[in-house]
Each structure stands twice: as C-alpha cells, then as structure tokens.
Enzyme design. Structure first.
Site, PDB file in Angstrom:
ATOM      1  CB  ALA A 363      -0.916   0.006   1.217  1.00  0.00           C
ATOM      2  CG  MET A 364       2.102   5.363  -1.870  1.00  0.00           C
ATOM      3  SD  MET A 364       3.670   5.377  -0.971  1.00  0.00           S
ATOM      4  CE  MET A 364       3.815   7.132  -0.626  1.00  0.00           C
ATOM      5  CD  GLU A 365       3.571   6.466   2.961  1.00  0.00           C
ATOM      6  OE1 GLU A 365       4.715   6.887   3.161  1.00  0.00           O
ATOM      7  OE2 GLU A 365       3.333   5.296   2.592  1.00  0.00           O
ATOM      8  CG  ASN A 366      -0.335   8.037  -2.620  1.00  0.00           C
ATOM      9  OD1 ASN A 366       0.842   8.196  -2.880  1.00  0.00           O
ATOM     10  ND2 ASN A 366      -1.029   6.982  -3.005  1.00  0.00           N
ATOM     11  CG  HIS A 398       2.121   0.717   7.784  1.00  0.00           C
ATOM     12  ND1 HIS A 398       3.233   0.229   8.424  1.00  0.00           N
ATOM     13  CD2 HIS A 398       2.600   1.503   6.772  1.00  0.00           C
ATOM     14  CE1 HIS A 398       4.322   0.692   7.846  1.00  0.00           C
ATOM     15  NE2 HIS A 398       3.963   1.469   6.832  1.00  0.00           N
ATOM     16  CD  GLU A 399       0.238   2.306   3.888  1.00  0.00           C
ATOM     17  OE1 GLU A 399       0.739   3.423   3.651  1.00  0.00           O
ATOM     18  OE2 GLU A 399       0.914   1.254   3.922  1.00  0.00           O
TER      19      GLU A 399
END
Length: 984
Positions: A363-366, A398-399
């Site tokens: 995943a990515m926290e944009n 987490h994100e």
C-alpha cells in the site's frame, strides 16, 4: 581471452626451442622471461588449487569451505563497495530555487495502442539566491522545449517580464532537466516556470502507470500512480525530493464514463476538454504543503462506498466493491483513534482508499488518497482467512499512521526513511489493537517484527537505520526490514523506557512544532528529551539523542551476556555486537560498537513480567555489575522482560539449566508467554552464532512438547525452519523430522484439523502453523484430512462458487494436496486461481501452486510468472518465486532460473527493481553449499553494473550463504548426535 592466447603462443614457442636435440639456444633475456612466466604459472596454479580443489585433509570434518568462503565473502564485500562508490556523485537538487505551488494538468489516454498522457505544469518558485539556473527532475518524458518559459510572478498581472532561456538539457544519468537563463533570477523574488510534456503510461507499476482487469473477457484500463520514493518525476517535471514541499492544484482530464480522484476533494463541476468532446476536466482543491512523493491521482471506472459522514470513501472494481466493507468499517475508527493518540486532527477534508488490480508494494500512504493492492484492502467473509483479515487491518492502520508521521511531518531526506516506516510499523499494532483488541496483536509484535529482523541485522552487510543515501538505487535499497521492523522495534523500546504517557506527549509536541515541514531524527530526539526531562522520565544530563544514536547510527544490535556469581547473588553483564559469523575471524571497518541498553529482569522469586522500565542502563559500557539480583543460587533469572529491548540475552550454563528445568515443570507458564518465545529464539540463534552449545539450545525447545501457545510456537517454527532448510539434504534428516513430529504431537491434538468460528485469533494462527508443519512432515492424520478435503472440493458442483474447505484451513489443504498429488491437482488449482474474483484467494492459490514436487511443472510455473498475459500479474511474481523457493525441490530451480534469465527479468520489469530485489532474497535464502555460493558470486560479478537497488540484497545473500555453509560445517554432527540421543 586475448591474453590467454598470447600465453599459449609463448608456450608453443618455448616447447619447439627446447625440443631440439642439438642443445639449448635460449638468450639471457629469454631465460628471464621464461622464469617469470613459470613463476606466474605457479602462482596461478596455487590460486586455483587453493580456491577450487577438493579438500585433501584426512579429517572428514575439516574442509576447505572456510577458506573458499572467506575468499567469496571478501570478493562480495569488494563487489559491494565498488558498486556503491560508483553512485556517490551528487544527485541532489540545488537549493537556490524552491517550489511554492504546482498547477498540474494531465490528460491520460487509456486505450490499447496509446497509453500516453499529455501534461502541462506551472510551478511558482521562490528564489533563495541569485541564479541563472533552474534544475528540476524529469524522466521518461518528452518536454516541449520550444514552449518552456520562465516569467516573474505577479498576483496582479500575467503580463510580467519573461526571462530569456539560453538552453535546456536533459541530464539523463541524474534524471535532471536543466534550464539555463541569460538573465539572473533574483533572490527574494518569485517566478513561474511553465512546461509542456508528453509522458508514457508504463506497465512497470511506477510513476503514472496503467493497470487493467477483465469483465467477461473485456479488458478495462485504469491510470494510477505510485511516486515513492523518486517517481513523481515520471508524471510531471518537479522538484522530486521530500524537502521540497509545496502546494498542488491538480487537474485531471478523464473520459466521461470514468471518474477521477486525487489527494483533495474536487472543486466545482467537471468541465469539457477543448478538442476532446468525450473528456471532462476534474479540477481539485489546492492541497496543503506536501512532498511530491505523496501526490496521487487515479482515473478509473471503479465503484465507491462511503462512511455515514461521507468523508471516508473506499473504491474498488464493481465486482469486488463489497469486499471493501471491512476496510470501510475499521478505517474511520482507526483514523479517529490516531487523532486522539496524536492529539492532532486529521488535516484533510476527506480520505479515499483504493484497491488496485496492479500494485507493486502492499500500500502507499498518499495524503488523503491511499492506494492498496487488492489483497491488502479487500476481505471476503467466508472466503478470506483470519490472517487475511489481520493483514487488511494492519495495512490500513499502517497507512493511516503515516498521515501524521511521514505526511504531516516528513523526513528531510531519505536517510531518515525509518522515521516514516519504523513509526508506522509500530503504530499499526497500536491502531489495530484499538479496533480489534481480542486479537492481542501487541503481543505478536515480538515474533512478527522484532525477532523477524534480528536475522537480517545479524549480518555484517546490514546497515544502520539512518544511512546516507544519494542515488535512487540506494534509496530503494533501504526500503527493507531494517527501516521498517528494526525502526519499529527501537521505537517500541522508547515507548517502554520513557513510559507511554511521556512518549505520546513527546510525539505530539514534535508533530505540532514541525507540522507541514520537514524534520530529521534529531528533531524527534529533542522533542522527546524535553518531555522526558519535564516528566522526570530521564535523568538530567542524559538525552534521547545520546541513547538512540547508538541504535540508529550503528549497524547491528548487541547480545548481553549475563554471568551470575551464585555465591554473592551478583551478576556481571557484558555487551558485544551479535553476528552470525561469531566464532570466525571477523574484521570490522570500525571499532566494536557499544549501545545504551535498558536493562530489565525478573527472577523465579519475583515473577514480575510487567515491569518494563529499566532497572539499570548499560551506558555504552562494555561491562556493568548488578550487585544483588534478588534470586538465590537455585533460582533462575530472565533478562529483557517482555523483550522490550532490541537485544539478545545469553546466560552462563547454570542459569540456562535452571531455565530449562522451569520450562519442563507443569507451571512453565510462570514465565510470560512473550519471554518463552524470547528464550527459544535467543537460544537457537545464540547456538547458530556459536555462542551457545546446541545441546543446551535444543534442550530449551524440548519443553514444546507441552506448549500450546502461539508465540512460543511461532518462534520455534522460525528456528526449526532454518534447521529444515539446512538439513533437508543431509544424512539424518529423518531424525529431525521424527523429533519435530514428537514435539508437535500434543499441540496437534489440542488444535485439531477442524476450524471453528468461535476460536480466538491466536488459536487459529497456532492451528494453521501446526497443521502446515505436520502435513509437510508427513503426519498421517494431517495428510489424509488435507487430501480428502481437496478431493471433496474437486468433485463439488461449481467449485468456483462452492468451496467446502474452511478458509483458515485452505493454505494447508491446498499445499498438501498439490504436493502429494500430481498434474491433475495442480491444473485444478490453477483454474481456480484464474477464475476467482477474490484477491486473497488468488494469493493463497499462487502460494499453493509452488508446493508441487513435479520439477517440470515448477519450471513452467516460473516461466508463466514472467510471461505477459499468462494470468499472473507483475505484482505477484515475487509471490510465485517465493513459493517455489520454499519448496525443497523448487529452490534450486528458482535460483537457476533467476540467474539464467536475468536479461529477460530486467526487460520484463523495466526500471523498477523492487520485484527483482525480492526475487533475489527468496531464491538465495536456502543456499548452503560453496558451489551455489560460487555461482551466486559469479552472477553478481558479471552483472554488478545492472543490479541497481538489488546490490545490497545480493551482498546480504552472499553473506547469508557463507554463514549457512559455516553453520553446516560447524554444527551438523553435534545436532545429529543430539537428535539420535533424544529421538526414540
């Protein structure tokens, strides 16, 4: 080869001369040259014999492995150093021009045969010192240099003076676009840099890329982004470093039958695109100041669900949108929890979460638009497992933690990546625990994160948490367990030695003071120190920097050896760096490191496993003495209570025997569950490093015959897994399997081969692990159950919709049936993989397909993994290689495949080496012969200029292989002897 031919020609000439019967006619010069030649030959021959000849020693337990391995590891270090040196040129942007506001307009063309996008960007910049140069990042795009302009910026008028541009050039190596001007850009003024460009929607899962899925055999395309760490420059020219924070006004053109989303809410109604009547512009509100790697936008035909407050939305394919309900349930609650935890409101007006069919990471926290691969966001009740559900919860937590730690306050440079990832990796457990307290996830941290990273950090080729990086390859290298798991472990250690109240307040102060700015680790240390002194949690004169620099700026971790003085009740504690090469000759580039270590302990008389604040500190001291342990000479002591400290503990032989005695009593649970897991993990790894004899370490594990708790068994399975991979091809392996099944007998009867929805989470996890091991080792009841359940599924009408196997048992049933079966079972599972609509089910099947013992099927599976349109997505190739590599038959096949197909793999994955790095990790993990190590070294040497971000991974793989070789040489006989003595 030319030099070799010349030598052969010289030899032929000399043979002819010496072959004459009428005497020697050689000159003095010739004689000298001949002498030199023979000397060279002798040295070369000696070198070859030394490194490659079989061992001639009469003692079968002494071999040339050590000398060969020393040579290999030395060459590996030289290879790594030379690779890193090549990257030391300055790749940082000048600080004379800083962005203030981006206006980005993008038109992606999402259809077969095109996959390009048109773009335009206006950047309002602040000039900090006089300059005639604007340097920004741009890669894999064509910039219309005839359009580029720079003008003075005025809010009142667009008719400002243009700055003449002398030239523009692309610095391909550094990924710079450089604009040189004739006039000077004056310090203190603002200017507008205006560029137009054409980019490519790649399929490498980086930058602005394309993804697809199928509905009734019709392909649907979407355009999405992944910019971390250095790929925003693939979407638009920008100042692509985390310290260059700016505001963003994003405008995305989309087909009328699709939607777009970005970090911020849409502003107003969509507007027509001039010249493209089937397209509409979506204009988004101006963002808060943020780094380029957090910018995101997506064009898709996805469906959406939203929270009651309508400010939290989840997006997925229409066919999968119902699987996002669990995420929608916990997401707003975790977000609210973190608002309370940090005492800072989430600063954006909305949050979107999107499940993407193709996504390289988890995943990515944009900021305000978090992207996921489907298996980490979607959960299908009745199909997905409890483990899948936990995975969704931990990734979401987490994100969301990143929205503060990483997004609100961002590291100034990637050297402090761990501030982002370490904190989010720790906070995910806290966030998860807030919404699923019955799972007891805070206990699981020790076996899943802390003990997990010890193995990597015990290598000399590990790296400090905070490490200097420059080249993008080096940045990608540190997205590893050191930054994530070790970072999380030392943050957890701080939480305990400061107390949670002090720790949380210090974090709040740090985030408040640095909001919308950048920071370095020293900024966090200062905030925590001030709060610690204010709350009397730290003695005056001692700073967090003083303590924590020893953990973040040094490689590795300590082992604390406790030597008790049983007559006086005292103990001497000694620290040294723990490495897997202990017991061999080790040369460090620097003096032996020392750490500030918080010392906690309890004893048989105290039984206090709740006190986790330190009783003593080892203040970067080699040795300290505790005068009174509070335990008699017949009572055990255990250090590192609840394993809150990031270190291992070794004891003198007597204390180990006292612990073993306690573990074999009925009241072994007097020792806390976490510490029982610690004792197993420490003992097995101390023995692996040569610091504890294996008879003692294996005696520690013998009590497992009575253990039923998840944490100790999880620690044991990791240790036993190493035994299994090392001994599987060795004589006496049957003794190991027999001993393992003996230990498993009781817990197998306790957990059984039947899943229950009422079982606690940890019971379910214990059952899954126990069954997997039992079936793998041929436990009759286990194998029979697994095969029967799989065959029952095969004969079920419409098996895609009607799977009678309990979700939590799928991993063991699928893998076992495919392993003991043949092509028929494999093809059935492959078909189910192709037809399922559930991402978590696809992952289970992909892993199970690697369990077959048919070599030709495994080779075909490897080939399909890197073949377009085979059904296996690029994001899943790592899973395939990992599954095959964990198979005793498959590991050498996967290793040889990656070596022999390197060029194909590089072409298939393009400039993104994340997947290649993971393939290297999985395929090399089981190497334990000098010949395989030699193959790996030859591969590394041949391709050293192509490894990129896989460089450090290859070095670590070589060191791990060398350690495996030494381990077998040193320990195989002792372990075999113990197993013979203890296996009836």
């Amino acid at each position: 080869m030319t030099q070799s031919r010349e030598v052969l020609a010289m030899m032929d000439a000399h043979t002819t001369t010496f072959g004459r019967k009428n005497g020697c006619t050689i000159s003095r010069c010739g004689a000298f040259l001949l002498s030199v030649f023979f000397l060279v030959c002798l040295v070369a021959t000696g070198f070859l014999v030394y490194h490659f000849a079989p061992c001639l020693d009469e003692n079968p337990r002494k071999s040339c492995i050590d000398t060969t391995s020393d040579s290999v590891i030395s060459t590996a270090k030289a290879f790594s150093t030379s690779s890193i040196k090549k990257k030391t040129e300055n790749l940082r942007l000048p600080r004379s021009v800083l962005p203030d506001l981006y206006e980005v307009k993008l038109i992606p063309f999402i259809w077969e045969g095109n996959f390009t996008f048109n773009g335009e960007v206006k950047i309002i910049v602040n000039v900090t010192e006089d300059t005639k140069n604007v340097t920004l990042h741009a890669v894999d795009m064509k910039i219309d240099e005839g359009f580029t302009s720079i003008r003075e910026y005025s809010k009142m008028s667009n008719r400002t003076r243009p700055i003449e541009i002398l030239e523009q050039r692309n610095d391909t190596e550094r990924q710079f676009h450089v604009i040189n001007t004739s006039g000077t850009l004056k310090a203190g003024k603002q200017y507008v840099v205006h560029l137009k460009f054409i980019g490519y929607l790649n399929d490498y899962l980086e930058g602005f890329y394309r993804s697809s899925y199928k509905v009734r055999n019709q392909t649907r395309w979407i355009a999405t982004t992944q910019f971390q760490p250095t790929d925003a420059r693939r979407a638009f020219p920008c100042f692509d470093e985390p310290a260059f924070k700016a505001k963003f006004q994003i405008s995305i053109a989309r087909p009328k039958n699709m939607t777009s989303i970005s970090n911020m809410p849409r502003r107003g109604e969509a507007k027509p695109v001039s010249g493209l009547h089937w397209y509409l512009w979506d204009n988004y509100e101006t963002s808060v100041p943020m780094s380029t790697y957090l910018v995101a936008f997506i064009v898709s035909d996805f469906e959406m669900l939203q929270s009651e407050a309508k400010n939290f939305r989840v997006w997925a394919r229409k066919e999968a949108i119902e699987q996002s309900r669990y995420c929608l349930s916990i997401g707003p609650r975790i977000l609210s929890f973190f608002e309370d935890y940090f005492k800072i409101k989430f600063p954006l007006p909305k949050m979107d979460m999107v499940a993407l069919p193709d996504f390289a990471a988890g995943a990515m926290e944009n900021w305000g638009l978090i992207t996921y691969r489907e298996a980490t966001m979607l959960y299908q009740e009745g199909v997905s497992t409890n483990g899948n559900k936990k995975r969704v919860a931990e990734v979401v937590a987490h994100e969301l933690a990143h929205q503060w730690f990483g997004n609100l306050v961002t590291p100034s440079w990637w050297s402090d990546l761990w501030l982002n990832e370490g904190f989010a990796s720790y906070a995910e457990y806290i966030g998860m625990n807030a919404v699923e307290p019955s799972w007891k996830v805070l206990e699981q941290f020790v076996v899943h994160d802390l003990q997990n990273v010890f193995a990597l950090d015990a290598l000399e080729s590990s790296h400090p948490i905070s490490v200097e990086v420059g080249h993008p390859d080096e940045i990608n290298e540190i997205f590893d367990r050191i930054s994530y798991n070790k970072g999380a472990s030392i943050i957890r250690m701080m939480d305990h030695f400061l107390t949670t109240e002090v720790f949380k307040q210090g974090l709040t102060n740090y985030l408040t003071e640095r909001a919308y700015q950048n920071a370095e680790q020293n900024d966090l240390w200062d905030a925590l120190t001030k709060q610690a002194h204010k709350s009397n949690a730290l003695e005056k004169g001692v700073t967090i920097k003083q303590i924590m620099d020893t953990w973040t700026l040094q490689t590795g971790f300590p082992v604390v050896t406790v030597s008790r003085q049983y007559r006086t009740g005292a103990a001497e504690l000694t620290q040294e760096r723990f490495t897997l090469r202990n017991g061999t000759i080790v040369t460090y580039d620097e003096k032996q490191p020392l750490w500030w270590i918080p010392i906690t302990y309890t004893s048989e008389s105290q039984l206090n496993f709740n006190k986790t604040q330190p009783s003593y500190w080892m203040k970067a001291e080699k040795t300290i003495t505790i005068n009174d342990l509070g335990a008699s000479s017949s009572q055990w002591v255990i250090f590192n209570v609840l394993e809150t400290g990031y270190y291992r503990v070794n004891y003198d032989k007597t204390n180990w025997q006292l612990i073993i005695k306690q573990l074999n009593k009925e009241n072994f649970r007097n020792i806390a569950t976490i510490n029982r897991a610690q004792l197993i993990d420490d003992a097995l790894n101390l023995a692996r490093a040569g610091k504890l004899d294996y008879s003692t370490a294996l005696d520690v594990t013998s009590y497992l015959a009575h253990e039923t708790e998840y944490l100790p068994w999880k620690a044991a399975f990791v240790g036993m897994g190493y035994f299994d991979s090392m001994l599987a091809k060795m004589p006496g392996y049957d003794k190991f399997r027999k001993h393992a099944l003996k230990l498993l007998d009781n817990v197998y009867k306790q957990v059984g081969f039947k899943d229950s929805i009422n079982d606690p989470q940890l019971t379910v996890f214990t059952r899954i692990n126990v069954l997997n091991w039992a079936c793998d080792f041929g436990h009759d009841d286990c194998v029979r159950n697994a095969v029967a359940q799989f065959q029952n599924w095969r004969t079920t009408p419409n098996p895609n919709e009607n799977n009678p196997i309990s979700p939590n048992l799928k991993s063991v049933v699928y893998c076992t049936a495919i392993r003991v079966g043949g092509q028929t079972e494999w093809e059935f599972a492959w078909q189910r993989f192709l037809e399922t609509n559930v991402g978590t089910e696809k992952d289970l099947l992909l892993h199970a397909l690697g369990c077959t013992r048919e070599a030709w099927i495994l080779n075909r599976y490897l080939d399909w993994a890197v073949t377009e349109n085979s059904g296996i997505r690029k994001q899943d190739v790592t899973l395939v290689f990992g599954a095959i590599s964990s198979n005793i038959i498959g590991q050498p096949l996967a290793f040889n495949y990656f070596r022999n197909n390197w060029a194909r793999l590089r072409e298939y994955f393009g400039t993104s080496l994340l997947t290649l790095t993971n393939i290297v990790k999985s395929t090399t993990r089981g190497i334990n012969t000098k010949y395989e190590l030699k193959d790996l070294l030859e591969f590394a040497t041949e391709h050293k200029d192509e490894l990129g971000s896989a460089t450090r991974t290859v070095q670590q793989a070589m060191e791990q292989a060398e350690a495996n070789i030494r381990w077998l040489e040193r320990n195989h006989a002792a372990i075999r002897d113990w197993l013979v003595r203890n296996t009836a």
